[in-house]
Scaffold this motif. Structure first.
Motif, PDB file in Angstrom:
ATOM      1  N   GLY A 155       0.767  -1.231   0.000  1.00  0.00           N
ATOM      2  CA  GLY A 155       0.000   0.000   0.000  1.00  0.00           C
ATOM      3  C   GLY A 155       0.801   1.285   0.000  1.00  0.00           C
ATOM      4  O   GLY A 155       0.194   2.354   0.118  1.00  0.00           O
ATOM      5  N   LYS A 156       2.082   1.210  -0.167  1.00  0.00           N
ATOM      6  CA  LYS A 156       2.904   2.424  -0.099  1.00  0.00           C
ATOM      7  C   LYS A 156       3.431   2.867  -1.457  1.00  0.00           C
ATOM      8  O   LYS A 156       4.414   3.589  -1.532  1.00  0.00           O
ATOM      9  CB  LYS A 156       4.090   2.174   0.853  1.00  0.00           C
ATOM     10  CG  LYS A 156       3.660   1.927   2.284  1.00  0.00           C
ATOM     11  CD  LYS A 156       4.844   1.751   3.200  1.00  0.00           C
ATOM     12  CE  LYS A 156       4.428   1.512   4.651  1.00  0.00           C
ATOM     13  NZ  LYS A 156       5.593   1.357   5.570  1.00  0.00           N
ATOM     14  N   LEU A 157       2.751   2.379  -2.549  1.00  0.00           N
ATOM     15  CA  LEU A 157       3.156   2.846  -3.874  1.00  0.00           C
ATOM     16  C   LEU A 157       2.624   4.240  -4.131  1.00  0.00           C
ATOM     17  O   LEU A 157       1.588   4.637  -3.586  1.00  0.00           O
ATOM     18  CB  LEU A 157       2.615   1.892  -4.950  1.00  0.00           C
ATOM     19  CG  LEU A 157       3.231   0.489  -4.974  1.00  0.00           C
ATOM     20  CD1 LEU A 157       2.505  -0.371  -5.988  1.00  0.00           C
ATOM     21  CD2 LEU A 157       4.712   0.565  -5.295  1.00  0.00           C
ATOM     22  N   PRO A 158       3.240   5.070  -5.065  1.00  0.00           N
ATOM     23  CA  PRO A 158       2.739   6.428  -5.354  1.00  0.00           C
ATOM     24  C   PRO A 158       1.383   6.355  -6.075  1.00  0.00           C
ATOM     25  O   PRO A 158       1.103   5.439  -6.865  1.00  0.00           O
ATOM     26  CB  PRO A 158       3.817   7.012  -6.259  1.00  0.00           C
ATOM     27  CG  PRO A 158       5.036   6.188  -5.976  1.00  0.00           C
ATOM     28  CD  PRO A 158       4.573   4.815  -5.623  1.00  0.00           C
ATOM     29  N   ALA A 159       0.503   7.324  -5.820  1.00  0.00           N
ATOM     30  CA  ALA A 159      -0.839   7.357  -6.429  1.00  0.00           C
ATOM     31  C   ALA A 159      -0.806   7.708  -7.901  1.00  0.00           C
ATOM     32  O   ALA A 159      -1.753   7.418  -8.641  1.00  0.00           O
ATOM     33  CB  ALA A 159      -1.704   8.372  -5.676  1.00  0.00           C
ATOM     34  N   CYS A 160       0.275   8.348  -8.367  1.00  0.00           N
ATOM     35  CA  CYS A 160       0.347   8.707  -9.800  1.00  0.00           C
ATOM     36  C   CYS A 160       0.397   7.486 -10.698  1.00  0.00           C
ATOM     37  O   CYS A 160       0.035   7.534 -11.877  1.00  0.00           O
ATOM     38  CB  CYS A 160       1.557   9.610 -10.033  1.00  0.00           C
ATOM     39  SG  CYS A 160       3.136   8.808  -9.684  1.00  0.00           S
ATOM     40  N   ILE A 161       0.864   6.417 -10.133  1.00  0.00           N
ATOM     41  CA  ILE A 161       0.925   5.180 -10.934  1.00  0.00           C
ATOM     42  C   ILE A 161      -0.485   4.730 -11.320  1.00  0.00           C
ATOM     43  O   ILE A 161      -0.773   4.363 -12.455  1.00  0.00           O
ATOM     44  CB  ILE A 161       1.662   4.090 -10.159  1.00  0.00           C
ATOM     45  CG1 ILE A 161       3.125   4.496  -9.934  1.00  0.00           C
ATOM     46  CG2 ILE A 161       1.589   2.759 -10.907  1.00  0.00           C
ATOM     47  CD1 ILE A 161       3.907   3.500  -9.096  1.00  0.00           C
ATOM     48  N   LYS A 162      -1.423   4.803 -10.394  1.00  0.00           N
ATOM     49  CA  LYS A 162      -2.796   4.402 -10.683  1.00  0.00           C
ATOM     50  C   LYS A 162      -3.470   5.373 -11.637  1.00  0.00           C
ATOM     51  O   LYS A 162      -4.225   4.955 -12.524  1.00  0.00           O
ATOM     52  CB  LYS A 162      -3.574   4.327  -9.366  1.00  0.00           C
ATOM     53  CG  LYS A 162      -5.017   3.901  -9.539  1.00  0.00           C
ATOM     54  CD  LYS A 162      -5.698   3.790  -8.188  1.00  0.00           C
ATOM     55  CE  LYS A 162      -7.144   3.365  -8.339  1.00  0.00           C
ATOM     56  NZ  LYS A 162      -7.846   3.269  -7.040  1.00  0.00           N
ATOM     57  N   ASP A 163      -3.175   6.683 -11.469  1.00  0.00           N
ATOM     58  CA  ASP A 163      -3.854   7.670 -12.314  1.00  0.00           C
ATOM     59  C   ASP A 163      -3.377   7.603 -13.769  1.00  0.00           C
ATOM     60  O   ASP A 163      -4.168   7.855 -14.698  1.00  0.00           O
ATOM     61  CB  ASP A 163      -3.597   9.079 -11.755  1.00  0.00           C
ATOM     62  CG  ASP A 163      -4.222   9.233 -10.365  1.00  0.00           C
ATOM     63  OD1 ASP A 163      -5.149   8.430 -10.065  1.00  0.00           O
ATOM     64  OD2 ASP A 163      -3.763  10.093  -9.615  1.00  0.00           O
ATOM     65  N   ARG A 164      -2.150   7.302 -13.990  1.00  0.00           N
ATOM     66  CA  ARG A 164      -1.615   7.353 -15.348  1.00  0.00           C
ATOM     67  C   ARG A 164      -1.672   6.000 -16.102  1.00  0.00           C
ATOM     68  O   ARG A 164      -1.739   5.984 -17.309  1.00  0.00           O
ATOM     69  CB  ARG A 164      -0.164   7.825 -15.304  1.00  0.00           C
ATOM     70  CG  ARG A 164      -0.031   9.263 -14.840  1.00  0.00           C
ATOM     71  CD  ARG A 164       1.418   9.708 -14.901  1.00  0.00           C
ATOM     72  NE  ARG A 164       1.557  11.098 -14.477  1.00  0.00           N
ATOM     73  CZ  ARG A 164       2.718  11.764 -14.462  1.00  0.00           C
ATOM     74  NH1 ARG A 164       3.837  11.136 -14.861  1.00  0.00           N
ATOM     75  NH2 ARG A 164       2.774  13.018 -14.056  1.00  0.00           N
ATOM     76  N   ILE A 165      -1.625   4.978 -15.395  1.00  0.00           N
ATOM     77  CA  ILE A 165      -1.501   3.668 -16.050  1.00  0.00           C
ATOM     78  C   ILE A 165      -2.813   2.897 -16.046  1.00  0.00           C
ATOM     79  O   ILE A 165      -3.250   2.377 -17.070  1.00  0.00           O
ATOM     80  CB  ILE A 165      -0.389   2.851 -15.380  1.00  0.00           C
ATOM     81  CG1 ILE A 165       0.965   3.573 -15.560  1.00  0.00           C
ATOM     82  CG2 ILE A 165      -0.324   1.450 -15.975  1.00  0.00           C
ATOM     83  CD1 ILE A 165       2.098   2.880 -14.863  1.00  0.00           C
ATOM     84  N   VAL A 166      -3.471   2.854 -14.962  1.00  0.00           N
ATOM     85  CA  VAL A 166      -4.684   2.034 -14.845  1.00  0.00           C
ATOM     86  C   VAL A 166      -5.843   2.768 -15.510  1.00  0.00           C
ATOM     87  O   VAL A 166      -6.133   3.910 -15.146  1.00  0.00           O
ATOM     88  CB  VAL A 166      -4.998   1.735 -13.368  1.00  0.00           C
ATOM     89  CG1 VAL A 166      -6.262   0.896 -13.255  1.00  0.00           C
ATOM     90  CG2 VAL A 166      -3.817   1.022 -12.717  1.00  0.00           C
ATOM     91  N   PRO A 167      -6.500   2.176 -16.539  1.00  0.00           N
ATOM     92  CA  PRO A 167      -7.635   2.850 -17.216  1.00  0.00           C
ATOM     93  C   PRO A 167      -8.858   2.837 -16.331  1.00  0.00           C
ATOM     94  O   PRO A 167      -9.007   1.984 -15.446  1.00  0.00           O
ATOM     95  CB  PRO A 167      -7.857   2.001 -18.482  1.00  0.00           C
ATOM     96  CG  PRO A 167      -7.377   0.643 -18.091  1.00  0.00           C
ATOM     97  CD  PRO A 167      -6.219   0.845 -17.150  1.00  0.00           C
ATOM     98  N   PRO A 168      -9.807   3.816 -16.616  1.00  0.00           N
ATOM     99  CA  PRO A 168     -11.038   3.827 -15.812  1.00  0.00           C
ATOM    100  C   PRO A 168     -11.926   2.643 -16.179  1.00  0.00           C
ATOM    101  O   PRO A 168     -11.894   2.129 -17.306  1.00  0.00           O
ATOM    102  CB  PRO A 168     -11.686   5.161 -16.192  1.00  0.00           C
ATOM    103  CG  PRO A 168     -11.162   5.461 -17.550  1.00  0.00           C
ATOM    104  CD  PRO A 168      -9.744   4.932 -17.568  1.00  0.00           C
TER     105      PRO A 168
END
Length: 1459
Positions: A155-168
């Motif tokens: 749970g300590k990964l940066p949140a930008c990874i989810k916003d940029r890589i993971v599609p909605p």
């Protein structure tokens, strides 16, 4: 490479190499290959590629020219064919490459395993030396590891990874469905508040879009991007639906670029517009209308170029304005009454009042009110066809004009004329008569292309000037001329009606004839319109139909009968103006007829007086309400047929009265369909007994003459009461019998009456036979053996034989004034044997007409004649000396002579008691001690026939059987014949050109001339006194008649062939061409000349007075032998006891006797063969330089001829017993079996002249043929057979059929046939070759006889190889085989051929071709040249040998070519 399943590898975790390869078909990639692909995938790729190319080709070809199309198709076909040929080769290889694939898979697996071992060793080495030396452990992140291991995440990964890589995450299907439903509601709400054009109200709302469709114009799809009212419509898709179905070929008229431009333009119009949908429709509708005008214009241009040409016109600038209007001109040649052009234009334009409407259609000049409702005011967008629109306009305008003409005609012609306009194209029907068929109506139509009015009558040849004047006057309004034209048309229709009505009657219709009327006939005023009817059967009668028009569209006619005769023109008037060469007809009588009385009163006269009321045939048809069509004038046909049928009876009655044949006159048979003439008396036939005539007249019920349908034949019907004899036919069991006789009506009446009397006499004669036959069957015990099949008063058919399978048909033949008898059989396998003696039976029956004797003859002669018919190839009544074995010469109905090969003759008589008498026919009928000239006595005949005699014949054969049955040959002396033949050429010529005998003149036929048939010897007073009756040699009375001194009867063999004096013995044949001077085939001096009966009366010399005188004793063959029918049938029935072919015992006996006689002549001809006296009957002894033999004839029930050889005392130690047995066996199996050829004996005699060594070798070759078990198939490739005669198809050395063995000087020529034992060719048929072998015993050289021309290569490869092989054998094979110089080379050379021929075919053929080319170039060596010279010298010697042999044999032929 291909594979069906990937093999596991070590990388896949399969433990051990044992599991890495299995038995399946697997191929693994190995070094040097790019990988593998599945065969199914490759086939799929090829099919997809071909389909793609074919689809592209189908889209591109319609736009190209024909030549380009053909090139593209040819390239595609060639390219595709090469691809599939490669695929086929690959598939065939793959189906047989399983072992290769397995081996390649194993090699790949081993290579990979070895590579893995090497890489593992290298990695371990690097790890030990480099990696592990410097290896250090890092500081482990213990908290992160604990978190991941315990919670499963980090749970300590940066949140930008989810916003940029993971599609909605996408919306769910339920949310999508609710969104589209809401969008549909928004679109419906917007449409409710918008203005929609009327033609765009065909819409569909679905999936968040609305689709508007205007049929045959366009289709658009719109949507909204939100629910705000200010959001404009978004155009999603636009499609133009305008099509050119005439010339478009299914292509789109608007391309993608134009569609994109329209899409952008329409989308720009949708922004900031109060009525966006109206603007959308206006833009697209205007574009579609303009496009439709373009399509129609190009269709007009296409029509002008292809079919219509200059019939229509549309100018690009004047008549066509893009986007506005299009005008088409038609009926370009239409003019008004003043000659001015009347333009006819079809106009299509955009409606100026309402631009939203389709194309508007207008016409110039305007249509009338009647045709206006039939036209379309607007063009249908769904059917853009200018041709249909133009044709519809033209037909509507034509119908309008025809309706106007109909109204005018009905007003002027009255109510009786009911015109009608119907059909497409429209036609105006104007009836000319009442009633009137459609084919008789005047039809007026308007030409589609020119607009001109046309008139015609279907199926009527009406002059064009009448119809054209009618139309012209009708259009101009000149009604006086219109009525005259209608009258002419009515007369034309009436004339055609008369032609149709009378076309099947024997009459001819004329409109003009060269008639000459007298002054008294001019009171009959004939009108302009008339028809002259000539009766074919009565050329002096003519019927005239005079037509006159009455009111109410009706035509009446008057009928006149003219009697005419041929005459020349005089001062009187002529009805027609014929040419000077035409014959005129002068009217001798003229009278008016009333058809009404003629057709309603059959008793009225044909010619009536004037004053009768005329007949209205049309009114009569209406009153009768006939079912026939209106163009058939029934009363006219009835009237003409009545005149045609009545006249012939008048002349017939006159002729019958002249012959005193009473009749009842012409009557009408009920119910009135035909005329009839009943005869009351028919004349008698005086040669027939009165009781027969009385019975016949009692049976005759009626005799009626009628004229058959069509008046072509007279029919005489004779009705009789039953028949005088009971028949088997089911059709002849009634109480009444009718006989119909036919006569040509075209003949004169006198000929008809004569034919009638002839047929009546025929019936009387046949009735007499039937009357006598009925009496015979009632009182005769043989009635159950004979039945009557049919008797129809014209023909009598009698059944007889086993199961009544044979029939005899008797009828009277007036031409010869005799009865004609035909024999037939009801089965195909068995023919009627009485056909052989039909002529004699007819002659006997013509003399006495005794039906009882005829029946007895059929029953007594059936079995013997059936037995004779079993003999091989009997040509009935044939010439003696024909190629068939037997020739039958019929002397009478119970006496026959049977000749065999023109040498022997059997005299056969049929006796009562079912017996047959047989004797030797070569003996003279007057003196049995003499023989006839044509035939030779048959030795041992009596002994042979007695073996078939049974107990029934012992009463007739009481003579001693110990009489000598082997008389010496009664032929003339050998020296005399040889001296005649071998004399000077003039003597030989005179002898050969005068072979006449006393039997080559005169004529014979029938049993009454039996005495003259065979006067084959002089009367007894000339040479020897006649035997006394005490000696039992009294000839039959039939043979006691003698000809005049200067005349001799003809041989039956010649008499049956007509008056041909050509002797059959002068015909060239194998026997006549043989070298035997005493052969019966040679011509002999005429006995008539020798006995002083020369036609010139010359006195013969004493040396010429020789005759064929037998010894004084009576030979048994001259005495008849009596056999029963069963024994005679056994004698003539073919059997096959030894498996050598079907032969009857009598044919076998005569063949062997002829062969034995021929062997005797061979012995007399050859100087080296000497005859040994022998006292045994039927045995001929002879001796050669080496052997002596006996030819023995055993006259058993199935006779045999066998040969027995013995070596002379000086040569007994040189011949083995087996060799003599083989020689005997070869003679008995080859020369005595079917087919028996006398020329084979000559060849066998020549063989006995050969020295001992060549003879023993020839015997060894015979052993291989008669004992085929000695041939080992493992060693011998061919079997051999000796040829005694030259077979057909051989080399042109000796003609076919001649002896195949020739010995002359020091050389021997013989022929052998080689046949392959085990076939080696693909066809499975064994190869055969015929080899002419030449042996020179002076040089011991054996070779094949060749042609002289060295440039010609033999056609058969085996023959060529045999020639080369014998040459090699002559050079080196003789010494290699271990033989000495004293041994003969014939058998070793033949054995070498049988064992080695054809083994090295191809090398030998190559060597042959090389040798042949070298021979052609002249480059052969000296040794080869010397060999060829020796071979040519040998062949020249053989030719000389053959020529000397042929000269000795009496054969004059050119020497054959051996080289």
């Amino acid at each position: 490479m291909f594979k069906t399943e990937m093999a596991p590898s070590p990388d896949d975790g399969v433990p051990g190499p044992s599991n890495s390869f299995n038995g399946n078909t697997q191929v693994l990639p190995y070094s040097g290959l790019q990988g593998t692909i599945s065969l199914a995938t490759l086939i799929d790729f090829i099919v997809q590629k071909t389909y793609h190319e074919l689809t592209v080709l189908a889209e591109l070809l319609p736009r190209k020219m024909d030549l380009e199309k053909k090139k593209e198709i040819a390239e595609f076909a060639s390219r595709t064919r090469q691809l599939f040929v490669r695929l086929l080769a690959l598939v065939r290889w793959a189906s047989s490459a399983s072992k290769v694939e397995k081996c390649s898979g194993i090699m790949n697996f081993l290579d990979r395993q070895s590579m893995i071992f090497v890489e593992t060793a290298d990695a371990l080495f690097r790890m030990a030396r480099e990696t592990l030396v410097n290896a250090r452990l890092p500081n482990f992140h213990i908290p992160a590891a604990v978190e991941i291991l315990t919670t499963g995440t980090y749970g300590k990964l940066p949140a930008c990874i989810k916003d940029r890589i993971v599609p909605p995450e996408p919306i769910t299907p339920s949310e999508l469905k609710s969104t589209l439903k809401r969008l549909n509601q928004v679109i419906e709400h917007r449409l409710m508040s918008a203005t929609i054009p009327d033609r765009m109200r065909q819409l569909n709302i679905e999936n968040g879009r609305v689709t508007f469709t205007v049929d045959s114009e366009f289709q658009v799809s719109l949507t909204l991007m939100g629910d705000s009212p200010q959001i404009p419509w978004r155009l999603l898709e636009v499609s133009i639906l305008v099509e050119d179905r005439e010339n478009g070929r299914g292509k789109n008229l608007v391309n993608k670029g134009q569609t994109l431009y329209i899409h952008q333009m329409v989308q720009s119009r949708l922004y900031d517009n109060n009525e966006p949908l109206v603007e959308l429709y206006t833009c697209l509708h205007a574009f579609c209308l303009s496009l439709q005008l373009d399509v129609l214009f190009y269709q007009v241009l296409h029509l002008c170029e292809s079919r219509l040409g200059k019939l229509v016109r549309s100018a690009p600038n004047a008549d066509y304005v893009r986007g506005r209007h299009l005008g088409i001109h038609y009926w370009l040649d239409m003019k008004d009454s003043s000659g001015k052009d009347i333009p006819h234009i079809l106009m299509l334009q955009i409606d100026p009042k309402d631009s939203q409407m389709p194309l508007l259609i207008t016409h110039k000049p305007p249509m009338t009110s009647q045709a206006f409702p039939l036209l379309d005011r607007v063009a249908k967008p769904s059917d853009l066809s200018i041709e249909r629109l133009l044709m519809h306009t033209i037909q509507t305008r034509a119908k309008s004009r025809l309706l106007d003409l109909k109204k005018i005609l009905e007003e002027r012609l009255g109510k009786e004329i009911e015109c009608a306009v119907h059909g497409t194209p429209p036609v105006l029907n104007v009836p000319l008569l009442s009633p009137c068929m459609v084919s008789e109506q005047l039809m007026i139509t308007i030409d589609t292309y020119s607009g001109q009015a046309q008139a015609f009558i279907p199926q009527q040849e009406v002059p064009k000037n009448i119809t054209s004047d009618f139309i012209q006057n009708l259009l101009t309004g000149d009604w006086g001329k219109v009525e005259n034209a209608l009258a002419e048309l009515r007369f034309c229709v009436i004339q055609r009606r008369c032609e149709k009505t009378l076309q099947h009657l024997p009459v001819s219709l004329h409109y003009k004839l060269p008639l000459i009327f007298s002054l008294e006939h001019r009171r009959y005023k004939l009108g302009k319109h008339k028809i002259l009817i000539k009766l074919h059967k009565h050329p002096n009668s003519v019927i005239v139909l005079d037509f006159k028009e009455v009111k109410e569209a009706r035509v009446n006619y008057s009928v006149y009968m003219l009697s005419v005769k041929s005459a020349s023109i005089d001062s009187t008037s002529v009805e027609a103006s014929p040419s000077s060469t035409q014959m005129y007809l002068k009217v001798t009588g003229m009278a008016a007829l009333d058809p009404f009385i003629m057709t309603h009163n059959t008793g009225a006269d044909i010619v009536n007086e004037m004053g009768k009321r005329p007949a209205d045939i049309l009114m009569q048809n209406e009153k009768k309400k006939s079912k026939a069509p209106s163009y058939i004038m029934e009363n006219l046909a009835h009237f003409v047929a009545l005149c045609e049928e009545r006249v012939p009876f008048v002349s017939l009655c006159s002729e019958l009265s002249k012959k005193n044949m009473s009749h009842q006159g012409v009557m009408v048979e009920p119910p009135g369909f035909n005329f009839a003439l009943r005869l009351l008396y028919l004349p008698d036939l005086h040669v027939v007994p009165k009781i027969v005539m009385k019975d016949l007249r009692e049976r005759l019920l009626s005799a009626t003459m009628r004229l058959a349908k069509g008046a072509k034949n007279w029919m005489l019907e004779l009705v009789f009461k039953g028949r005088p004899v009971i028949t088997q036919s089911s059709h002849e069991q009634g109480l009444r019998s009718a006989v119909l006789l036919s006569y040509e009506a075209a003949d004169e009446a006198s000929k008809v009456v004569e034919s009638l009397i002839t047929d009546w006499n025929h019936i009387i004669r046949m009735y007499r036979l039937a009357f006598d036959l009925g009496k015979f069957l009632e009182s005769n015990p043989h009635s159950n053996e004979v039945k009557v099949k049919s008797f129809n008063y014209r023909r009598l058919i009698i059944l007889y034989g086993p199961n009544m399978c044979c029939s005899a048909t008797l009828t009277w033949r007036q031409a010869t004034r005799s009865y004609m008898i035909n024999f037939a059989s009801s089965t195909k396998k068995l023919s009627n044997p009485h056909h052989i003696i039909r002529d004699c039976v007819e002659a006997d029956f013509a003399r006495n007409s005794d039906i009882a004797a005829f029946i007895r003859l059929l029953l007594e002669s059936y079995d013997p004649l059936r037995s004779i018919s079993k003999l091989h190839a009997i040509p009935h009544l044939s010439r003696v000396g024909s190629t068939v074995p037997f020739t039958l010469m019929v002397q009478s109905s119970n006496h026959f002579r049977l000749a065999f090969n023109a040498t022997y003759c059997l005299d056969i008589r049929l006796l009562p008691g079912r017996l047959v008498s047989i004797k030797d026919g070569a003996h003279s009928c007057f003196d049995r001690s003499k023989a006839v000239e044509e035939f030779s006595p048959t030795q041992c005949l009596k002994s042979f026939l007695l073996k078939y005699a049974d107990e029934q014949c012992t009463f007739y054969d009481r003579r001693s059987q110990s009489e000598d049955d082997n008389p010496p040959s009664p032929l003339i002396e050998t020296d005399a014949v040889n001296s005649t033949i071998r004399g000077s050429p003039s003597q030989r010529s005179s002898f050969l050109q005068n072979p006449a005998s006393p039997h080559s003149q005169g004529h014979y036929y029938g049993p009454s001339s039996v005495g003259n048939a065979f006067p084959l010897a002089s009367p007894p007073s000339i040479s020897h006194p006649a035997p006394s009756p005490a000696e039992g040699i009294v000839p039959s009375p039939a043979f006691m008649s003698q000809p005049s001194p200067g005349h001799f009867g003809q041989s039956p063999a010649v008499s049956f062939m007509g008056q041909d004096h050509f002797s059959p013995f002068s015909v060239p044949s194998p026997v006549a061409a043989s070298p035997f001077s005493q052969s019966p085939g040679l011509p002999r001096p005429s006995p008539a000349a020798r006995l002083g009966h020369s036609p010139a009366g010359a006195q013969p010399s004493p040396s010429d007075i020789r005759s064929r005188v037998l010894p004084l004793r009576l030979w048994a063959g001259a005495n008849p032998t009596h056999l029963s029918h069963a024994s005679f049938d056994a004698l003539c029935t073919p059997i096959d006891p030894d498996g050598n072919g079907m032969n009857s015992p009598i044919e076998r006996f005569l063949s062997l006797t002829h062969l034995r006689k021929h062997w005797h002549k061979v012995l007399q001809t050859e100087e080296s063969l000497r005859i040994i006296p022998c006292n045994e009957p039927g045995v001929i002894g002879f001796q050669s330089q080496l052997l002596k033999g006996h030819l023995i004839l055993d006259p058993l029930k199935y006779p045999t001829l066998r040969m027995k050889f013995q070596a002379l005392r000086d040569y007994q130690d040189q011949f083995m017993l087996e060799e003599l047995e083989i020689l005997d066996e070869f003679f008995n199996s080859r020369l005595v079996t079917n087919p028996i050829r006398p020329s084979s004996l000559l060849a066998f005699g020549k063989l006995l002249l050969v020295p001992i060594k060549p003879l023993r070798d020839i015997i060894q070759i015979m052993k291989l043929e008669v004992r085929p078990g000695t041939l080992d198939p493992a060693q011998y490739r061919f079997s051999v057979s000796m040829c005694m005669t030259i077979p057909p198809g051989s080399q042109p050395i000796i003609p076919p059929g001649h002896p195949a063995i020739i010995v002359a000087k020091m050389k021997l020529l013989f022929f052998i046939m080689l046949k392959e034992i085990q076939p080696t060719r693909e066809e499975g048929t064994p190869q055969t070759v015929l080899l002419p072998i030449v042996h020179d015993w002076s040089t011991n050289l054996t070779q094949v006889a060749e042609k002289r021309d060295l440039n010609v290569v033999p056609a058969q490869p085996l023959l060529t190889m045999a020639i080369q092989q014998l040459k090699r054998f002559a050079e080196c094979g003789f010494s290699q085989s271990g033989l000495t110089g004293n041994d003969c080379s014939i058998f070793p050379a033949v054995r070498d051929l049988l064992m080695n021929l054809g083994i090295e075919m191809q090398p030998q053929m190559n060597q042959m071709s090389i040798s042949h080319s070298m021979m052609m170039q002249g480059n052969l060596g000296n040794q080869q040249i010397m060999g060829n010279q020796n071979m040519m010298q040998n062949q020249v010697g053989i030719q000389n040998m053959y020529g000397q042999n042929q000269q000795q044999s009496g054969i004059n032929q050119q020497p054959p070519n051996f080289m």
